[in-house]
Design an enzyme around this catalytic site. Structure first.
Site, short mmCIF file in Angstrom:
data_model
loop_
_atom_site.label_atom_id
_atom_site.label_comp_id
_atom_site.label_asym_id
_atom_site.label_seq_id
_atom_site.Cartn_x
_atom_site.Cartn_y
_atom_site.Cartn_z
N ARG A 128 3.78 13.89 -7.67
CA ARG A 128 3.72 13.30 -9.00
C ARG A 128 2.29 13.32 -9.53
O ARG A 128 1.34 13.43 -8.76
CB ARG A 128 4.35 11.91 -9.02
CG ARG A 128 3.91 11.00 -7.92
CD ARG A 128 4.71 9.71 -7.93
NE ARG A 128 4.19 8.77 -6.97
CZ ARG A 128 4.68 7.56 -6.78
NH1 ARG A 128 5.70 7.13 -7.50
NH2 ARG A 128 4.15 6.75 -5.89
N ARG A 141 -2.03 0.07 -9.65
CA ARG A 141 -0.94 -0.86 -10.00
C ARG A 141 -1.48 -2.27 -10.17
O ARG A 141 -2.59 -2.56 -9.69
CB ARG A 141 0.08 -0.86 -8.84
CG ARG A 141 0.68 0.51 -8.57
CD ARG A 141 0.84 0.75 -7.06
NE ARG A 141 1.18 2.15 -6.82
CZ ARG A 141 2.42 2.62 -6.86
NH1 ARG A 141 3.42 1.80 -7.07
NH2 ARG A 141 2.65 3.91 -6.68
N ASP A 179 3.95 -4.47 -7.60
CA ASP A 179 3.35 -3.24 -7.05
C ASP A 179 3.95 -1.99 -7.70
O ASP A 179 3.49 -0.89 -7.43
CB ASP A 179 3.54 -3.19 -5.53
CG ASP A 179 4.98 -3.37 -5.11
OD1 ASP A 179 5.56 -4.42 -5.44
OD2 ASP A 179 5.55 -2.46 -4.48
N ASN A 180 4.95 -2.19 -8.55
CA ASN A 180 5.52 -1.04 -9.27
C ASN A 180 5.17 -1.08 -10.75
O ASN A 180 5.84 -0.47 -11.58
CB ASN A 180 7.04 -1.02 -9.09
CG ASN A 180 7.44 -0.69 -7.66
OD1 ASN A 180 6.66 -0.11 -6.91
ND2 ASN A 180 8.65 -1.05 -7.28
N GLY A 225 2.64 3.49 1.51
CA GLY A 225 3.25 3.61 2.83
C GLY A 225 3.83 4.99 3.08
O GLY A 225 4.13 5.35 4.21
N ARG A 226 4.01 5.73 2.00
CA ARG A 226 4.52 7.10 2.18
C ARG A 226 3.97 8.04 1.11
O ARG A 226 4.57 9.07 0.82
CB ARG A 226 6.04 7.11 2.14
CG ARG A 226 6.64 6.39 0.93
CD ARG A 226 8.12 6.58 0.93
NE ARG A 226 8.76 5.74 -0.06
CZ ARG A 226 10.03 5.83 -0.38
NH1 ARG A 226 10.79 6.72 0.20
NH2 ARG A 226 10.56 5.03 -1.27
N GLY A 235 0.83 -1.22 0.00
CA GLY A 235 0.00 0.00 0.00
C GLY A 235 0.85 1.25 0.00
O GLY A 235 2.08 1.20 0.04
P1 AMP Z 1 9.06 0.66 -3.22
O1 AMP Z 1 10.15 -0.34 -3.15
O2 AMP Z 1 9.54 2.09 -3.10
O3 AMP Z 1 8.19 0.48 -4.40
O4 AMP Z 1 8.15 0.46 -1.93
C1 AMP Z 1 7.57 -0.77 -1.59
C2 AMP Z 1 6.59 -0.57 -0.46
O5 AMP Z 1 7.25 -0.04 0.68
C3 AMP Z 1 5.46 0.39 -0.76
O6 AMP Z 1 4.34 -0.08 -0.08
C4 AMP Z 1 5.95 1.68 -0.16
O7 AMP Z 1 4.90 2.55 0.18
C5 AMP Z 1 6.67 1.19 1.07
N1 AMP Z 1 7.73 2.10 1.52
C6 AMP Z 1 8.93 2.33 0.94
N2 AMP Z 1 9.65 3.21 1.66
C7 AMP Z 1 8.88 3.55 2.72
C8 AMP Z 1 9.05 4.43 3.83
N3 AMP Z 1 10.16 5.14 4.02
N4 AMP Z 1 8.03 4.52 4.71
C9 AMP Z 1 6.90 3.82 4.57
N5 AMP Z 1 6.68 2.97 3.55
C10 AMP Z 1 7.65 2.85 2.63
MG MG Z 2 6.61 1.12 -5.14
#
Ligand code: AMP
Ligand code: MG
Length: 520
Positions: free
Chosen positions: A196, A203, A272-273, A111-112, A109
């Site tokens: 963005r 996704r 998820d990307n 997360g940020r 989800g």
């Molecule tokens: P990503 O690898 O950036 O696509 O992130 C994978 C998952 O981790 C997604 O659910 C992001 O929202 C979460 N995520 C990545 N970095 C953070 C962070 N610093 N705080 C909270 N969630 C994060």
């Molecule tokens: Mg991501």
């Protein structure tokens, strides 16, 4: 009544922008309901300031080109003002799941990230979501702090704009807001929030989420929403959900063909990307190839090389399988109940096979364009493959090689020298160049016309890691001029820009020490 762009006043103040977003609070994704997201304000960010801004992205969504100078802009786009927003119009974090590095990761989800809302351009009815990234913790943050660092925000800002101007569909970047607030990664860095923009941030992982958690109604509602908004012609198909899968598979294949042709490595092609619109999304440890290595791994955290350059098409295909799995229960409603399960699997498999059928010709066409061949002839693929093999053997620079290829002349070797220098085995290059010239003899265009066409597909300027790094180092010292300059250069990737020749040069020696990872 229809409006032309000039009759609609661009939004020049954040108060008007907020009103416009609130007016659309029940729009589109938001109307799917609470199983899909949680509304909450952003976490406060102290003393925010503007780091980067794309006037081009702003005007594309109906904002004024100078809105970055409007009072309250930085406060607005770091999310600080969201604490005063009406509860029903608050931004939201959406829930999704996904496969990370090939393994089911369960619920992830935003997360940020927080979606501020949607803007509808009055003149064409096109809608865009505005999303903050790095705006604090959400119910989906797991162990994360909800923040993004300045370094990764600048990289995403630059790459989104670079990809857009390379003609590769992508989420766009409006602005980066910085703050001196410390954020802990391998070392202490500072926080930033990137805004963005995309028609949708849905996704593959959104579909996987509702499939894996057994929420059949929500899964159908999501698929209906995506069809209605983005693929309305699928509704008329005998099997709308199969038609949706087909569209997404084809777009994904097309996108990866574009990535391969420009030497772009995404770095984290987790499900998820992967955008349901086929947009390039979630720029983290990406990289453009410098010296050509087909096995290049741009993400330092990718120890197995799952997301190596060469692997990207295969991985995209694998990701489409995950999407197909999630959609399977919706597919095949028109089949006889007893045979439905078997028949819908066969249908989905056939659609998935379409990935290969679409990808191979899409890449071949692009390679032909890169080689400056106006029409397809037997043997063209081998000619392209042989060049890539030579480049791989010499670790020739990907971007420079193709750009210099345009200098070759049809009738003699007088234009070969610059390109020839890039190869260790000069005789092998000469043999290839002889065959290339023999092929050009069958091409209708003269040298000038061919060169011009090649220079429109082989960029001179790409976002090399070291260029981003220089802009980041300067930005850390609060000098944002290099970021602005680099972004401006990347907005014209195919043009000769004599004042910025150094941005097209081979990376300096120190670039070898750069390493990008999932840390962001
Ligand atoms: P990503 O690898 O950036 O696509 O992130 C994978 C998952 O981790 C997604 O659910 C992001 O929202 C979460 N995520 C990545 N970095 C953070 C962070 N610093 N705080 C909270 N969630 C994060
Ligand atoms: Mg991501």
């Amino acid at each position: 009544m229809s409006f032309s762009p000039s009759t609609v006043e661009p939004i020049g103040s954040v108060a008007v922008l907020a009103e416009a977003l609130w007016a659309q609070r029940e729009a589109s994704f938001a109307q799917l309901g609470e199983a899909f997201y949680t509304r909450l304000p952003a976490a406060p960010l102290p003393a925010p300031y503007v780091v980067g801004f794309s006037a081009d992205a702003a005007t594309s969504i109906g904002l004024a080109a100078d809105i970055a100078f409007a009072p309250g802009f930085a406060e607005f786009f770091c999310g600080n003002t969201t604490r005063e927003w009406p509860a029903r119009a608050l931004p939201y974090a959406s829930v999704y799941s996904g496969h990370q590095f090939g393994i089911w990761a369960g619920q992830l989800g935003d997360g940020r990230a927080l979606t501020l809302g949607e803007l509808e351009l009055e003149h064409d009815g096109v809608r865009h979501e505005l999303q903050l990234k790095g705006s604090g913790r959400t119910p989906y943050s797991r162990m994360g702090d909800g923040r993004a660092v300045l370094r990764s925000s600048i990289r995403e800002f630059l790459c989104s704009e670079a990809m857009h101007h390379l003609g590769i569909p992508t989420t766009r970047a409006l602005t980066v807001i910085g703050s001196d607030q410390p954020v802990r990664r391998e070392e202490i860095e500072t926080a930033a929030v990137l805004t963005r923009v995309a028609p949708s941030f849905v996704r593959f992982g959104h579909f996987e989420h509702f499939y894996a958690s057994g929420q059949a109604d929500a899964l159908r509602a999501l698929a209906d929403h995506v069809i209605e908004r983005f693929y309305p012609h699928c509704r008329a198909a005998r099997d709308p959900y199969l038609a949706l899968l087909d569209e997404v598979v084809q777009r994904t294949a097309e996108r990866v063909a574009q990535w391969q042709a420009v030497g772009f490595c995404h770095g984290v092609m987790n499900t998820d990307n992967m955008s349901i619109l086929g947009l390039t999304i979630d720029y983290g440890p990406f990289g453009f190839l410098d010296s050509f290595d087909a096995d290049h791994i741009c993400n330092h955290s990718d120890t197995q090389g799952r997301y190596a350059y060469r692997m990207q098409p295969q991985i995209a295909y694998w990701n489409c399988f995950c999407l197909a799995q999630a959609l399977l229960s919706l597919i095949g409603a028109h089949h006889d109940e007893a045979a439905r399960s078997e028949r819908s699997i066969a249908d989905a498999q056939q659609v998935l096979e379409g990935f290969k059928a679409h990808f191979a010709p899409a890449l071949e066409r692009r390679m032909r364009d890169k080689l400056g061949l106006a029409e397809a002839l037997p043997g063209d693929d081998q000619l392209a493959d042989r060049l890539l093999e030579l480049m791989h053997a010499s670790r020739a620079d990907f971007t420079l090689t193709f750009r210099r290829l345009a200098q070759l002349c049809k009738h003699d070797a007088s234009g070969d020298a610059l390109l020839r220098d890039m190869f260790v085995d000069r005789e092998a290059f000469d043999r290839w160049a002889t065959d290339y010239r023999a092929r050009l003899a069958h091409d209708p265009r003269d040298d000038g016309a061919r060169r011009e066409a090649m220079n429109r597909v082989n960029p001179k300027y790409v976002l090399r890691n070291h260029l981003a790094e220089t802009a980041i180092q300067r930005a850390k010292e609060k000098d944002f001029s290099e970021l602005e300059r680099l972004a401006a250069v990347l907005r014209h990737p195919f043009d000769e820009q004599p004042a910025f020749e150094s941005y097209a040069a081979l990376p300096p020696d120190w670039a070898d020490t750069l390493s990008v990872s999932c840390s962001s």
